[in-house]
Design a protein around this motif. Sequence first.
Motif, PDB file in Angstrom:
ATOM      1  N   GLN A  25       0.816  -1.214   0.000  1.00 43.87           N
ATOM      2  CA  GLN A  25       0.000   0.000   0.000  1.00 43.87           C
ATOM      3  C   GLN A  25       0.851   1.267   0.000  1.00 43.87           C
ATOM      4  O   GLN A  25       0.475   2.273  -0.586  1.00 43.87           O
ATOM      5  N   HIS A  26       2.012   1.249   0.660  1.00 48.86           N
ATOM      6  CA  HIS A  26       2.823   2.461   0.791  1.00 48.86           C
ATOM      7  C   HIS A  26       4.021   2.526  -0.150  1.00 48.86           C
ATOM      8  O   HIS A  26       4.793   3.467  -0.088  1.00 48.86           O
ATOM      9  N   THR A  27       4.180   1.542  -1.016  1.00 51.16           N
ATOM     10  CA  THR A  27       5.278   1.588  -1.986  1.00 51.16           C
ATOM     11  C   THR A  27       5.035   2.749  -2.934  1.00 51.16           C
ATOM     12  O   THR A  27       3.942   2.907  -3.479  1.00 51.16           O
ATOM     13  N   ARG A  28       6.044   3.572  -3.117  1.00 53.03           N
ATOM     14  CA  ARG A  28       5.904   4.739  -3.976  1.00 53.03           C
ATOM     15  C   ARG A  28       6.035   4.336  -5.434  1.00 53.03           C
ATOM     16  O   ARG A  28       6.949   3.598  -5.799  1.00 53.03           O
ATOM     17  N   LYS A  29       5.128   4.817  -6.250  1.00 50.11           N
ATOM     18  CA  LYS A  29       5.162   4.544  -7.676  1.00 50.11           C
ATOM     19  C   LYS A  29       6.047   5.585  -8.358  1.00 50.11           C
ATOM     20  O   LYS A  29       5.927   6.775  -8.107  1.00 50.11           O
ATOM     21  N   ALA A  30       6.922   5.145  -9.239  1.00 49.81           N
ATOM     22  CA  ALA A  30       7.874   6.041  -9.894  1.00 49.81           C
ATOM     23  C   ALA A  30       7.174   7.136 -10.686  1.00 49.81           C
ATOM     24  O   ALA A  30       7.673   8.243 -10.808  1.00 49.81           O
ATOM     25  N   TRP A  31       6.007   6.837 -11.244  1.00 45.46           N
ATOM     26  CA  TRP A  31       5.319   7.800 -12.105  1.00 45.46           C
ATOM     27  C   TRP A  31       4.355   8.711 -11.340  1.00 45.46           C
ATOM     28  O   TRP A  31       3.816   9.646 -11.890  1.00 45.46           O
ATOM     29  N   ALA A  32       4.160   8.463 -10.044  1.00 43.84           N
ATOM     30  CA  ALA A  32       3.152   9.200  -9.289  1.00 43.84           C
ATOM     31  C   ALA A  32       3.526  10.664  -9.071  1.00 43.84           C
ATOM     32  O   ALA A  32       2.674  11.538  -9.142  1.00 43.84           O
ATOM     33  N   ASN A  33       4.774  10.955  -8.801  1.00 43.46           N
ATOM     34  CA  ASN A  33       5.218  12.320  -8.534  1.00 43.46           C
ATOM     35  C   ASN A  33       6.466  12.616  -9.349  1.00 43.46           C
ATOM     36  O   ASN A  33       7.573  12.578  -8.831  1.00 43.46           O
ATOM     37  N   PRO A  34       6.305  12.902 -10.642  1.00 43.79           N
ATOM     38  CA  PRO A  34       7.489  13.145 -11.454  1.00 43.79           C
ATOM     39  C   PRO A  34       8.264  14.365 -10.963  1.00 43.79           C
ATOM     40  O   PRO A  34       7.680  15.327 -10.484  1.00 43.79           O
ATOM     41  N   SER A  35       9.547  14.297 -11.093  1.00 42.70           N
ATOM     42  CA  SER A  35      10.411  15.382 -10.647  1.00 42.70           C
ATOM     43  C   SER A  35      10.162  16.640 -11.464  1.00 42.70           C
ATOM     44  O   SER A  35      10.050  16.600 -12.673  1.00 42.70           O
ATOM     45  N   LYS A  36      10.109  17.774 -10.798  1.00 46.91           N
ATOM     46  CA  LYS A  36       9.920  19.035 -11.508  1.00 46.91           C
ATOM     47  C   LYS A  36      11.183  19.424 -12.259  1.00 46.91           C
ATOM     48  O   LYS A  36      11.155  20.232 -13.158  1.00 46.91           O
TER      49      LYS A  36
END
Length: 116
Positions: A25-36
């Motif tokens: 549930q808490h694994t961060r998805k690489a595409w969820a918050n792309p770097s600005k």
Amino acid sequence: MPTSPPTRCSEGGCHELTTTGRCEQHTRKAWANPSKAWGSGSTRKHRRWRAERLAEEPECRRCGTTKDLQVDHIVPLSEGGSRWDPDNAQILCVTCHEVKSAEDRRRRTRDRYLST
């Protein structure tokens, strides 16, 4: 080879056991918050360039609507199109932009098959 025993998820307050640091549930998805920092989507230069294109062409080039407009690169950057050249830009609404992007993807896929 032995593996380490499961530990609690590193997300505060979660009691799920995992061997990877975070539970499913808490694994961060690489595409969820792309770097600005990646690309030019948030730079001042890009915002100015986009505003200039929209001022020059205030409606969708394909359907003529004035709502939900986006600036599209006619020749995609992935295919060598110029990022800042005004001649490589066109204004499309969200719907037409999605259609054009799908056409580009189909063409690239077809070209890949033909080149092999």
